[in-house]
Enzyme design. Structure first.
Site: not given
Ligand code: TYD
Length: 131
Positions: A49
């Site tokens: 992303h």
């Molecule tokens: P996700 O964005 O899928 O992780 P990655 O960065 O590995 O792609 O995030 C996983 C889950 O955690 C999703 O439900 C969103 C949540 N999250 C938060 O609540 N706060 C945060 O700061 C982050 C990075 C993720």
């Protein structure tokens, strides 16, 4: 070069090593949020992303992983395999983390709180935004 790897000074002595990260000093923004990722799988990438505004700094504090950054035109893959190196991921840069070692702990420093509306999760949408 899409983004820069930065090497941090190691303040080591016979008791072990110490690395200091400070907002607006060796980290190029005010640090508002820190999260870390562990328990990852070697064959399961994460990320994929971009952010409209949020800037991030990625530091692998244990183990190793690779990070591919993409500005919509060029891609570059970085091997984060030492706790005293970090990678700046600017806003509007697509990033994915992959090839995690089993013991990888990836720490991410961000200049803003978690806001889902700041995410661009669709690659074609990302390309439209940057081009
Ligand atoms: P996700 O964005 O899928 O992780 P990655 O960065 O590995 O792609 O995030 C996983 C889950 O955690 C999703 O439900 C969103 C949540 N999250 C938060 O609540 N706060 C945060 O700061 C982050 C990075 C993720």
């Amino acid at each position: 070069m899409i983004s820069k790897i930065k090497e941090f000074k190691v303040l080591g002595d016979n008791r072990g090593q110490l690395v200091v990260l400070e907002g607006n000093k060796n980290i190029p923004f005010d640090i508002k949020r820190v999260f870390y990722i562990y328990g990852t799988q070697p064959n399961t990438p994460r990320g994929s992303h971009s952010h409209y505004k949020t800037k991030q700094f990625l530091v692998v504090v244990n183990g190793s992983c690779k990070v591919t950054l993409d500005n919509g035109e060029n891609k570059e893959t970085f091997n984060l395999n030492k706790p005293n190196i970090g990678l700046f991921q600017d806003s509007l840069i697509w990033g994915s983390m992959h090839d995690f070692s089993e013991d990888c702990v990836l720490m991410v420093l961000a200049d803003d709180f978690y806001v889902e509306d700041d995410y661009i999760r669709d690659y074609n949408n990302f390309l439209e935004v940057v081009n």
